[in-house]
Design a protein around this motif. Structure first.
Motif, short mmCIF file in Angstrom:
data_model
loop_
_atom_site.label_atom_id
_atom_site.label_comp_id
_atom_site.label_asym_id
_atom_site.label_seq_id
_atom_site.Cartn_x
_atom_site.Cartn_y
_atom_site.Cartn_z
N TYR A 97 -0.74 -1.51 -2.25
CA TYR A 97 -0.91 -2.66 -1.37
C TYR A 97 -1.87 -2.35 -0.22
CZ TYR A 97 2.88 -5.02 -3.77
OH TYR A 97 3.65 -5.64 -4.73
N PHE A 98 -1.88 -1.11 0.24
CA PHE A 98 -2.83 -0.76 1.29
C PHE A 98 -4.27 -0.83 0.77
CE2 PHE A 98 -5.42 2.46 3.46
CZ PHE A 98 -5.36 1.97 4.75
N ALA A 99 -4.49 -0.42 -0.47
CA ALA A 99 -5.84 -0.50 -1.05
C ALA A 99 -6.30 -1.95 -1.18
CB ALA A 99 -5.86 0.20 -2.42
N ILE A 100 -5.40 -2.83 -1.62
CA ILE A 100 -5.75 -4.25 -1.71
C ILE A 100 -6.03 -4.82 -0.33
CG2 ILE A 100 -4.94 -6.51 -2.46
CD1 ILE A 100 -3.17 -5.07 -4.51
N LEU A 101 -5.18 -4.47 0.63
CA LEU A 101 -5.37 -4.94 2.00
C LEU A 101 -6.69 -4.45 2.57
CD1 LEU A 101 -4.18 -6.39 4.50
CD2 LEU A 101 -3.08 -4.21 5.09
N LEU A 102 -7.07 -3.22 2.27
CA LEU A 102 -8.33 -2.67 2.76
C LEU A 102 -9.52 -3.43 2.18
CD1 LEU A 102 -9.63 -0.44 4.47
CD2 LEU A 102 -9.63 1.00 2.42
N CYS A 103 -9.45 -3.80 0.91
CA CYS A 103 -10.53 -4.57 0.30
C CYS A 103 -10.72 -5.91 1.00
CB CYS A 103 -10.23 -4.80 -1.19
SG CYS A 103 -10.55 -3.38 -2.24
N PHE A 104 -9.64 -6.59 1.28
CA PHE A 104 -9.75 -7.90 1.94
C PHE A 104 -10.21 -7.76 3.39
CE2 PHE A 104 -6.48 -9.42 -1.28
CZ PHE A 104 -7.44 -10.03 -2.06
N LEU A 105 -9.81 -6.71 4.07
CA LEU A 105 -10.29 -6.50 5.43
C LEU A 105 -11.80 -6.21 5.45
CD1 LEU A 105 -7.40 -4.43 7.05
CD2 LEU A 105 -7.94 -6.85 7.38
N VAL A 106 -12.26 -5.41 4.49
CA VAL A 106 -13.71 -5.15 4.38
C VAL A 106 -14.45 -6.45 4.07
CG1 VAL A 106 -15.46 -3.98 3.00
CG2 VAL A 106 -13.45 -2.73 3.76
N ALA A 107 -13.90 -7.27 3.18
CA ALA A 107 -14.52 -8.55 2.87
C ALA A 107 -14.60 -9.45 4.09
CB ALA A 107 -13.75 -9.24 1.75
N PHE A 108 -13.53 -9.45 4.90
CA PHE A 108 -13.52 -10.27 6.11
C PHE A 108 -14.58 -9.81 7.09
CE2 PHE A 108 -11.93 -10.67 10.49
CZ PHE A 108 -11.95 -12.05 10.61
N LEU A 109 -14.64 -8.51 7.36
CA LEU A 109 -15.60 -8.00 8.32
C LEU A 109 -17.04 -8.21 7.86
CD1 LEU A 109 -13.85 -4.65 9.34
CD2 LEU A 109 -13.96 -6.79 10.63
N CYS A 110 -17.31 -8.02 6.58
CA CYS A 110 -18.66 -8.22 6.06
C CYS A 110 -19.09 -9.68 6.14
CB CYS A 110 -18.75 -7.73 4.61
SG CYS A 110 -18.68 -5.93 4.44
N ASN A 111 -18.18 -10.59 5.85
CA ASN A 111 -18.52 -12.01 5.94
C ASN A 111 -18.70 -12.45 7.39
OD1 ASN A 111 -18.44 -13.50 3.18
ND2 ASN A 111 -16.73 -12.08 3.07
N VAL A 112 -17.96 -11.86 8.31
CA VAL A 112 -18.19 -12.17 9.73
C VAL A 112 -19.57 -11.69 10.16
CG1 VAL A 112 -17.44 -11.58 12.06
CG2 VAL A 112 -15.76 -12.22 10.35
N GLN A 113 -19.96 -10.50 9.72
CA GLN A 113 -21.31 -10.02 10.02
C GLN A 113 -22.37 -10.91 9.38
OE1 GLN A 113 -20.95 -7.89 12.79
NE2 GLN A 113 -22.72 -6.97 11.82
N PHE B 273 -14.13 -8.39 -2.89
CA PHE B 273 -13.24 -9.25 -3.67
C PHE B 273 -13.18 -8.78 -5.12
CE2 PHE B 273 -13.70 -12.32 -0.20
CZ PHE B 273 -12.43 -12.86 -0.15
N TYR B 274 -14.32 -8.37 -5.67
CA TYR B 274 -14.33 -7.89 -7.05
C TYR B 274 -13.46 -6.64 -7.20
CZ TYR B 274 -18.33 -10.98 -7.94
OH TYR B 274 -19.14 -12.08 -8.08
N PHE B 275 -13.53 -5.73 -6.22
CA PHE B 275 -12.74 -4.51 -6.28
C PHE B 275 -11.24 -4.80 -6.18
CE2 PHE B 275 -16.49 -1.88 -5.79
CZ PHE B 275 -16.09 -0.67 -6.36
N SER B 276 -10.88 -5.92 -5.59
CA SER B 276 -9.46 -6.23 -5.43
C SER B 276 -8.79 -6.60 -6.75
CB SER B 276 -9.27 -7.37 -4.42
OG SER B 276 -9.81 -8.58 -4.91
N PHE B 277 -9.57 -7.07 -7.74
CA PHE B 277 -8.97 -7.45 -9.02
C PHE B 277 -8.34 -6.26 -9.74
CE2 PHE B 277 -11.60 -11.21 -8.39
CZ PHE B 277 -10.77 -12.22 -8.84
N PRO B 278 -9.06 -5.13 -9.93
CA PRO B 278 -8.38 -3.98 -10.55
C PRO B 278 -7.21 -3.45 -9.72
CG PRO B 278 -10.77 -3.69 -10.56
CD PRO B 278 -10.48 -4.86 -9.70
N LEU B 279 -7.32 -3.53 -8.40
CA LEU B 279 -6.22 -3.05 -7.56
C LEU B 279 -4.99 -3.94 -7.69
CD1 LEU B 279 -8.24 -2.02 -4.39
CD2 LEU B 279 -7.40 -0.56 -6.24
N PHE B 280 -5.20 -5.25 -7.87
CA PHE B 280 -4.08 -6.14 -8.13
C PHE B 280 -3.39 -5.76 -9.44
CE2 PHE B 280 -5.36 -9.56 -5.07
CZ PHE B 280 -4.12 -9.69 -4.48
#
Length: 237
Positions: free
Chosen positions: A119-135, A180-187
């Protein structure tokens, strides 16, 4: 093979396969940009900025609307990423000491520590996605101001600066999408290492066909660039 051995073998293999593919993708984008969709899109954005800034009074509204559409797309992905991150955080905090029945479908270690790592790996993927989209939103908003500044065709420095910022915004958007793509295998790792490994292999092949270009695409793109360069040269004369 023991259950923990399956995790120790298949999970690093799957992640390593995707990481090696993206290392190859970055190398190809840097050395041979026309062989990738990202490289061709970067060149197209340079030409788009040149055509928009050559006559900002005529093309200013079109340029701002186009940038606004990109900002809306980045905002949607950022909102989705932070929402999913919040949902995962609430779910993990409420079920930290419970076993997941879904993890019993395929071989996998069912200890609480491994579940927390998943769950931490999935959460990290979404946090990276959020920060990149904000940038990405930050760069797009900056470009929306600069693209309407009047300039001359013979002065390429302002145009290159705007195109560079636009490409940076697009780069952050692409990185957020990859998260987001990386989150699919982690799910799928929640259900065990075997579905996760299969998803990594399938996704790598799918991304290869989406990221690379064909000879027809390269020739069509180079023809359009030559046509645009010739027309711009005629207008400058």
């Amino acid at each position: 093979m023991k259950e923990k051995d399956v995790d120790y073998v298949l999970v690093p293999l799957g992640l390593g396969f995707m990481i090696l593919y993206h290392i190859w993708l970055v190398y190809t984008v840097v050395k041979h940009p026309t062989r990738t969709v990202m490289g061709l899109n970067a060149q197209s954005r340079n030409q788009w900025v040149f055509s928009m800034m050559s006559d900002p009074l005529k093309n200013g509204v079109l340029a701002v609307q186009t940038i606004r559409n990109n900002i809306m797309a980045s905002t949607l992905l950022a909102t989705t990423a932070i929402t999913l991150s919040s949902i995962i955080s609430v779910f993990v905090s409420s079920t930290s000491n419970s076993d997941h029945a879904a993890s019993q479908l395929v071989y996998g270690n069912k200890t609480s520590l491994l579940s927390s790592v998943k769950y931490f790996a999935i959460l990290l993927c979404f946090l990276v996605a959020f920060l990149c989209n904000v940038q990405s939103i930050r760069y797009y908003a900056h470009v929306s101001f600069l693209v309407t500044v009047p300039t001359f065709i013979d002065r390429r420095e302002p145009i290159h600066y705007v195109a560079r910022n636009l490409n940076r915004g697009s780069l952050f958007w692409s990185i957020g999408l990859r998260a987001f793509y990386f989150s699919f295998p982690l799910f799928l790792w929640i259900f065990g290492p075997i579905p996760m490994f299969v998803c990594c292999i399938i996704m790598s092949f799918v991304l290869y066909f989406l990221d690379t270009t064909t000879s027809f695409t390269r020739s069509l793109h180079s023809y359009s660039l030559r046509e645009k360069t010739e027309s711009s040269a005629i207008e400058a004369v």
